[in-house]
Design an enzyme around this catalytic site. Sequence first.
Site, PDB file in Angstrom:
ATOM      1  N   HIS A   1      -2.370   0.755   6.908  1.00 27.04           N
ATOM      2  CA  HIS A   1      -2.757   0.767   5.496  1.00 27.04           C
ATOM      3  C   HIS A   1      -2.988   2.201   5.050  1.00 27.04           C
ATOM      4  O   HIS A   1      -3.449   3.037   5.832  1.00 27.04           O
ATOM      5  CB  HIS A   1      -4.020  -0.070   5.289  1.00 27.04           C
ATOM      6  CG  HIS A   1      -4.341  -0.317   3.858  1.00 27.04           C
ATOM      7  ND1 HIS A   1      -3.559  -1.104   3.036  1.00 27.04           N
ATOM      8  CD2 HIS A   1      -5.358   0.135   3.078  1.00 27.04           C
ATOM      9  CE1 HIS A   1      -4.082  -1.133   1.825  1.00 27.04           C
ATOM     10  NE2 HIS A   1      -5.176  -0.380   1.829  1.00 27.04           N
TER      11      HIS A   1
ATOM     12  N   HIS B   1      -5.818   2.129  -3.863  1.00 30.57           N
ATOM     13  CA  HIS B   1      -4.789   1.594  -2.973  1.00 30.57           C
ATOM     14  C   HIS B   1      -4.350   0.235  -3.487  1.00 30.57           C
ATOM     15  O   HIS B   1      -4.946  -0.325  -4.404  1.00 30.57           O
ATOM     16  CB  HIS B   1      -5.328   1.482  -1.547  1.00 30.57           C
ATOM     17  CG  HIS B   1      -6.506   0.561  -1.414  1.00 30.57           C
ATOM     18  ND1 HIS B   1      -6.544  -0.479  -0.518  1.00 30.57           N
ATOM     19  CD2 HIS B   1      -7.700   0.513  -2.066  1.00 30.57           C
ATOM     20  CE1 HIS B   1      -7.702  -1.118  -0.616  1.00 30.57           C
ATOM     21  NE2 HIS B   1      -8.426  -0.531  -1.548  1.00 30.57           N
TER      22      HIS B   1
ATOM     23  N   CYS C   1       0.815  -1.218   0.000  1.00 30.78           N
ATOM     24  CA  CYS C   1       0.000   0.000   0.000  1.00 30.78           C
ATOM     25  C   CYS C   1       0.849   1.268   0.000  1.00 30.78           C
ATOM     26  O   CYS C   1       0.653   2.159  -0.826  1.00 30.78           O
ATOM     27  CB  CYS C   1      -0.971   0.001   1.180  1.00 30.78           C
ATOM     28  SG  CYS C   1      -0.211  -0.005   2.822  1.00 30.78           S
TER      29      CYS C   1
END
Length: 178
Positions: free
Chosen positions: A121, A137, A67
């Site tokens: 994340h 993402h 990510c």
Amino acid sequence: MLKKALFTIFCVGIRIASFGQFAPSDSTHNKSNQFTFGTVNNLLDFANDHLHLRYRSGGTTKKGFDCSGFVRYCFKNFGMILPHGSAAQSLLGYSVSRIEAQPSDLIFFKGHNAKGKRVGHVGIVTEVTDKYIKFIHSAWNGGVRYDYLDAAYYQKRFMGIKRVMNPADAKNIKIEKD
């Protein structure tokens, strides 16, 4: 572990002090480091061009992205170097509310454990309406893809939104895809 955390904080501090591009009210920062209206759209188009590339733990190239590697790769293409690591990226910029969110803001989540307290994340906000926030993402289960903040998985893990660029440059941007 403590040395790594201190080093990350030190590097982020140097980056902020050197370029000043993360200070929202600093009108004296170097204009060449600012994003422009066109650059925001180009950033989002560039990110979109990488849809469906596979997830790869620690990945920072087209062979596979994690990510933060994906976010870093996208911003680096436009001259803005971000650290690798979602927690390190969460230290940059300044917080904005969901209502203030704009395309190109970074959106942060907890990792797999929804009860955790750490950023795990990150994605890039691509579209904001009064009904949803859409982001791109690199996810472990699907690679580079779009998702929505209102999905149950992401709602439970949402930690915040950060702006890492000049807010005047991204105002009123509308993405006309789909």
